[in-house]
Scaffold this motif. Structure first.
Motif, PDB file in Angstrom:
ATOM      1  N   GLY A 268     -21.509 -50.103-113.615  1.00 53.57           N
ATOM      2  CA  GLY A 268     -20.545 -51.594-113.535  1.00 53.57           C
ATOM      3  C   GLY A 268     -20.400 -53.189-112.192  1.00 53.57           C
ATOM      4  N   ILE A 269     -21.014 -52.497-111.271  1.00 57.08           N
ATOM      5  CA  ILE A 269     -21.051 -53.516-109.964  1.00 57.08           C
ATOM      6  C   ILE A 269     -22.286 -54.233-110.226  1.00 57.08           C
ATOM      7  N   ILE A 270     -23.669 -53.660-111.406  1.00 54.04           N
ATOM      8  CA  ILE A 270     -24.495 -54.000-110.933  1.00 54.04           C
ATOM      9  C   ILE A 270     -24.193 -55.318-112.184  1.00 54.04           C
ATOM     10  N   GLY A 271     -23.513 -55.236-112.936  1.00 49.26           N
ATOM     11  CA  GLY A 271     -22.975 -55.844-114.591  1.00 49.26           C
ATOM     12  C   GLY A 271     -22.196 -56.939-114.011  1.00 49.26           C
ATOM     13  N   GLU A 272     -21.041 -56.331-112.212  1.00 49.61           N
ATOM     14  CA  GLU A 272     -20.848 -57.676-112.523  1.00 49.61           C
ATOM     15  C   GLU A 272     -21.560 -59.041-111.841  1.00 49.61           C
ATOM     16  N   LEU A 273     -22.232 -58.320-110.704  1.00 51.87           N
ATOM     17  CA  LEU A 273     -23.699 -59.194-109.742  1.00 51.87           C
ATOM     18  C   LEU A 273     -23.742 -59.958-110.273  1.00 51.87           C
ATOM     19  N   GLY A 274     -24.384 -59.691-111.900  1.00 47.24           N
ATOM     20  CA  GLY A 274     -25.399 -60.045-112.838  1.00 47.24           C
ATOM     21  C   GLY A 274     -27.035 -60.749-111.610  1.00 47.24           C
ATOM     22  N   ASP A 275     -27.099 -61.815-112.564  1.00 47.34           N
ATOM     23  CA  ASP A 275     -28.340 -62.626-111.490  1.00 47.34           C
ATOM     24  C   ASP A 275     -28.218 -62.054-110.608  1.00 47.34           C
ATOM     25  N   GLY A 276     -27.043 -62.167-108.509  1.00 49.48           N
ATOM     26  CA  GLY A 276     -26.635 -62.261-107.352  1.00 49.48           C
ATOM     27  C   GLY A 276     -27.686 -60.916-106.913  1.00 49.48           C
ATOM     28  N   ALA A 277     -27.378 -59.413-108.303  1.00 49.11           N
ATOM     29  CA  ALA A 277     -27.570 -58.149-107.562  1.00 49.11           C
ATOM     30  C   ALA A 277     -29.458 -58.591-108.330  1.00 49.11           C
ATOM     31  N   HIS A 278     -29.322 -58.746-108.755  1.00 52.72           N
ATOM     32  CA  HIS A 278     -31.187 -58.973-109.579  1.00 52.72           C
ATOM     33  C   HIS A 278     -32.229 -59.842-108.152  1.00 52.72           C
ATOM     34  N   GLN A 279     -31.125 -60.294-107.852  1.00 50.27           N
ATOM     35  CA  GLN A 279     -32.363 -61.602-106.559  1.00 50.27           C
ATOM     36  C   GLN A 279     -32.243 -61.121-105.286  1.00 50.27           C
ATOM     37  N   HIS A 280     -31.151 -60.140-104.956  1.00 45.28           N
ATOM     38  CA  HIS A 280     -31.470 -59.384-103.983  1.00 45.28           C
ATOM     39  C   HIS A 280     -32.073 -58.525-103.877  1.00 45.28           C
ATOM     40  N   MET A 281     -32.539 -57.329-104.915  1.00 45.03           N
ATOM     41  CA  MET A 281     -33.040 -56.587-105.111  1.00 45.03           C
ATOM     42  C   MET A 281     -34.729 -57.250-104.860  1.00 45.03           C
ATOM     43  N   GLN A 282     -35.049 -58.609-105.360  1.00 49.96           N
ATOM     44  CA  GLN A 282     -36.081 -58.813-105.214  1.00 49.96           C
ATOM     45  C   GLN A 282     -36.584 -59.133-103.611  1.00 49.96           C
ATOM     46  N   ARG A 283     -35.758 -59.665-102.724  1.00 50.30           N
ATOM     47  CA  ARG A 283     -35.626 -59.875-102.131  1.00 50.30           C
ATOM     48  C   ARG A 283     -36.007 -58.242-101.148  1.00 50.30           C
ATOM     49  N   GLY A 284     -35.194 -57.720-100.908  1.00 52.04           N
ATOM     50  CA  GLY A 284     -34.909 -56.110-100.883  1.00 52.04           C
ATOM     51  C   GLY A 284     -37.062 -55.667-100.642  1.00 52.04           C
ATOM     52  N   GLU A 285     -37.034 -56.382-102.154  1.00 45.58           N
ATOM     53  CA  GLU A 285     -38.145 -54.993-101.979  1.00 45.58           C
ATOM     54  C   GLU A 285     -39.807 -56.253-102.105  1.00 45.58           C
ATOM     55  N   GLN A 286     -39.350 -57.725-101.655  1.00 43.83           N
ATOM     56  CA  GLN A 286     -40.554 -58.339-100.926  1.00 43.83           C
ATOM     57  C   GLN A 286     -40.409 -57.811 -98.926  1.00 43.83           C
ATOM     58  N   THR A 287     -39.500 -57.856 -99.042  1.00 49.40           N
ATOM     59  CA  THR A 287     -39.195 -57.046 -97.831  1.00 49.40           C
ATOM     60  C   THR A 287     -39.927 -55.653 -97.199  1.00 49.40           C
ATOM     61  N   ALA A 288     -39.993 -54.782 -98.081  1.00 48.91           N
ATOM     62  CA  ALA A 288     -40.174 -53.666 -98.208  1.00 48.91           C
ATOM     63  C   ALA A 288     -41.791 -53.767 -97.614  1.00 48.91           C
ATOM     64  N   ARG A 289     -42.196 -53.925 -99.181  1.00 52.28           N
ATOM     65  CA  ARG A 289     -43.540 -54.330 -98.896  1.00 52.28           C
ATOM     66  C   ARG A 289     -44.218 -55.401 -97.863  1.00 52.28           C
ATOM     67  N   ARG A 290     -43.307 -56.684 -96.766  1.00 53.02           N
ATOM     68  CA  ARG A 290     -43.813 -56.876 -95.942  1.00 53.02           C
ATOM     69  C   ARG A 290     -44.157 -56.043 -94.848  1.00 53.02           C
TER      70      ARG A 290
END
Length: 294
Positions: A268-290
């Protein structure tokens, strides 16, 4: 499977009662469970009804009289405080359990029993979660203006961490309530109106969880509670209560249904946050790789 609790039964039956009987039910619920052990005269006085009205009310619930009702309440409270040790003493569990007539024994019987118990528990748990409570939990935990703090108990802290780690991937301002006294004190003292406390508290409830929830409410924050069908005392402070069945093929309460509820809230939270959740997850993945974590 756990039966409907007395308090829940009273809530569900209020619509069937006369106006005077509803007064008795509301007085009982307002002071639950202590009010259930008062005398008929005291309860009648508090509800501003006659003593026979109190008796008619418990008769409507299916009890022969008030002592019968109080005996059922005592039995429920004993079950509410049950430990693995007392549950073990009450029956046989695990691979040594005796199979019922016609049921397989050994590992095959244990698997069959596990499938039966866990499937029924998850099904009933999700059926009993109200859409309103689920929606409100999602709204509170997805609101980017709110800070989220999570805390659990002996075993349920694992689920607080599980939910918290998911939230951290989707949004900012998520943390766990610190264990060390100075850090915990500082964290609680800084809580305010934009804070949401998520509590996991199951039977043999922990007193400190009630105090922490009280502090959050006094500061103007909100409380989301994950608990069992007997309801943690934190429920009196919670805006949202998500309860789960805990039946298991062992003397240890199962948190399998709780995981199903947590996973549903996450969806439900993923659906509520929409693109915001996706963008936050992308930033997290990029940071983790760095930093070499993927």
């Amino acid at each position: 499977m756990a039966p409907v609790t007395l308090a829940e039964d009273i809530r569900q039956r209020l619509g069937e009662c006369s106006p005077a009987e509803r007064k008795v039910g509301r007085v009982l619920l307002a002071g639950w469970p202590a009010a259930g052990f008062e005398t008929i005269a005291t309860l009648a006085e508090r509800a501003d009804v006659s003593a026979p009205t109190v008796i008619r009310f418990v008769n409507r619930l299916g009890y022969r009289g008030f002592p019968d009702f109080q005996a059922a309440l005592r039995a429920e409270l004993d079950e509410r405080q049950a430990s693995p040790l007392t549950l073990y003493a009450a029956g046989k569990y695990g691979s040594s359990a005796e199979a019922g007539q016609g049921e397989p024994s050994g590992p095959a019987g244990l698997l069959a029993r596990g499938r039966e118990v866990f499937t029924a528990a998850v099904d009933r748990t999700l059926a009993e979660v109200t859409p309103h409570d689920l929606e409100r939990a999602v709204q509170l935990l997805a609101d980017p203006k709110r800070r989220v703090t999570l805390v659990g108990g002996r075993f349920s802290h694992l689920f607080a961490q599980y939910l918290g780690l998911h939230l951290m991937q989707m949004r900012d301002d998520v943390r766990f309530l610190p264990d060390r006294p100075v850090e915990r004190t500082a964290h609680l003292a800084a809580l305010g109106r934009r804070d949401v406390l998520v509590v996991f508290d199951y039977r043999r409830y922990e007193d400190d969880k009630v105090t922490v929830a009280e502090l959050v409410r006094e500061a103007g924050g909100r409380v989301v509670l994950f608990t069992d069908t007997w309801l943690s005392p934190v429920s009196t402070q919670a805006e949202v209560v998500l309860s789960s069945q805990v039946g298991a093929p062992s003397p240890y309460d199962s948190l399998v249904p709780t995981l199903a509820v947590v996973e549903t809230v996450v969806a439900g939270i993923i659906g509520e946050l929409g693109d915001g959740a996706h963008q936050h997850m992308q930033r997290g993945e990029q940071t983790a790789r760095r930093i070499g974590l993927t």
